[in-house]
Write a protein that holds these residues in place. Structure first.
Motif, PDB file in Angstrom:
ATOM      1  N   GLU A 339      -4.449  26.698 -31.916  1.00 29.01           N
ATOM      2  CA  GLU A 339      -3.463  26.610 -32.972  1.00 29.01           C
ATOM      3  C   GLU A 339      -3.506  25.214 -33.569  1.00 29.01           C
ATOM      4  O   GLU A 339      -3.989  24.265 -32.945  1.00 29.01           O
ATOM      5  N   GLU A 340      -2.994  25.117 -34.795  1.00 29.02           N
ATOM      6  CA  GLU A 340      -2.951  23.812 -35.449  1.00 29.02           C
ATOM      7  C   GLU A 340      -2.082  22.853 -34.634  1.00 29.02           C
ATOM      8  O   GLU A 340      -0.978  23.203 -34.195  1.00 29.02           O
ATOM      9  N   ASP A 342      -2.979  21.592 -31.671  1.00 27.43           N
ATOM     10  CA  ASP A 342      -3.431  21.530 -30.282  1.00 27.43           C
ATOM     11  C   ASP A 342      -4.294  20.300 -30.059  1.00 27.43           C
ATOM     12  O   ASP A 342      -5.049  19.878 -30.945  1.00 27.43           O
TER      13      ASP A 342
END
Length: 390
Positions: A339-340, A342
């Protein structure tokens, strides 16, 4: 706790750009030869002149052609006179036949009305003259047909001589520019009807209002070439940038250079671009926009699966499988698994184990990348082989 260098998963763009060196060439190049041999009476153009299709480039002088044309015209006039004479002969023969047939018919009617009044010898002579005059009519008609055929042959010969005479005016086969002139006034010019001869043309014409930008695409990048692809072109000699589209390519990789010739048509109606100029072109081979990206150093291959080492909110290492898309030299597209925002470990992943607690050190990383590749050299042999008419 061991420390780990981490980078954040971000949104960005990844693109592969191919830089190619190309050369402009005329769309067509034509060597203009005359159809007949003769002396150059007048030449109307010189190098650099713009000409239109059908414009007279040069005029040749062939004295024997004029004599042949006059002879064919005389032959055609003679044939017309023969037709007139044959028509008069038909009318005369028909008149004689009408008189002889009427005379024979009268004698025959008299002999039938009063048998023995007309001698049989006289009747036979009248019938013979009637048949003879009929055959003369047929002969006159045959002579008229022969005269008509002669006239048609003479007319065809005159048209042929006139066509050859017209060939003394050498016209431009295309709209173009005179790039070279090979003949001067008074020179003896040989006809270009024999392909085995090495006779020089009168002029060389180039269609320069439309140019071909020819570029060599490396073998590894051939798969990315498609008709209609947009390409950006920079002409350094003119400090000018234009946009074009790929219109054709050879679909064949050169054995020596391992490149495939690719062409872009460039409008040059103002003739501002001179054939032979070089250009640098940039072609987007593959690109993705607004996708998750991570540094390629964060990818680890386990068997056939690509993995990343993620540091979670509790600063513990978690090994996750990921699916990667387009990959450049520094960044890779993440299709699934992350996910953005991480945090992923970059480098030295073999020092860490799943669940291990670490101290993360954030390393700044770029979110987008444009990878540039350079193409091959221009195949000058291909240029030479296509220097003539196309």
């Amino acid at each position: 706790m061991p420390s780990a260098s981490v980078a954040r998963v971000q949104r960005g763009d990844i693109s592969h750009m191919l830089s190619l060196a190309g050369q402009f060439q005329p769309y067509q190049v034509v060597d203009v030869h005359p159809k007949v041999s003769g002396f150059m009476k007048k030449i109307n153009v010189d190098i650099g002149d713009k000409v239109r299709k059908g414009e007279v480039l040069a005029v040749l002088e062939v004295p024997e052609l004029q004599a042949q044309l006059e002879a064919s015209a005389f032959d055609m006039a003679q044939a017309r006179a023969e037709i007139t004479r044959a028509q008069h002969e038909i009318r005369r023969a028909e008149a004689v036949h009408a008189a002889e047939h009427l005379n024979y018919q009268r004698l025959l009617d008299t002999s039938k009305a009063q048998p023995g009044l007309v001698a049989q010898q006289e009747l036979d002579d009248a019938q013979s003259k009637d048949l003879s005059s009929a055959s003369q009519v047929d002969a006159a008609k045959a002579a008229a047909d022969a005269a008509q055929q002669h006239a048609e042959s003479a007319h065809a010969n005159n048209e042929r001589e006139q066509a050859i005479q017209d060939y003394t005016h050498v016209v431009a086969p295309i709209d173009g520019v005179v790039v070279w002139r090979y003949a001067d006034t008074g020179a003896l010019i040989q006809s270009g009807t024999n392909s085995n001869q090495q006779d020089l043309p009168i002029v060389r014409l180039a269609q320069s209002t439309l140019l071909r930008l020819r570029m060599p695409v490396p073998e590894d990048d051939v798969q990315y070439i498609h008709e209609g692809d947009t390409i950006r072109i920079r002409i350094d000699a003119l400090s000018r940038s234009i946009t074009g589209k790929i219109v054709r390519f050879t679909r064949n990789v050169n054995f020596e250079t391992r490149t495939m010739e690719t062409e872009v048509d460039v409008d040059n109606r103002d003739l501002s671009i001179a054939p032979g100029m070089y250009a640098n072109a940039r072609l987007a081979m593959a690109s993705v926009h607004d996708v998750l990206t991570l540094p390629v150093e964060a990818l680890v291959i386990h068997g056939s699966q690509q993995m990343v080492y993620v540091v979670d909110a509790q600063n513990r290492v978690r090994i996750r499988p990921v699916v990667v898309g387009l990959q450049a030299s520094k960044l890779a597209e993440v299709k699934s698994g992350l996910e953005e925002g991480d945090r992923v470990i970059v480098g030295g992943q073999d020092k860490y184990s799943d669940g291990e607690q670490v101290t993360s050190v954030l390393v700044p990383s770029q979110a987008s990348e444009e990878q540039k590749e350079s193409g091959g050299v221009i195949d000058m042999k291909a240029d030479d082989s296509n220097g003539g008419a196309q």
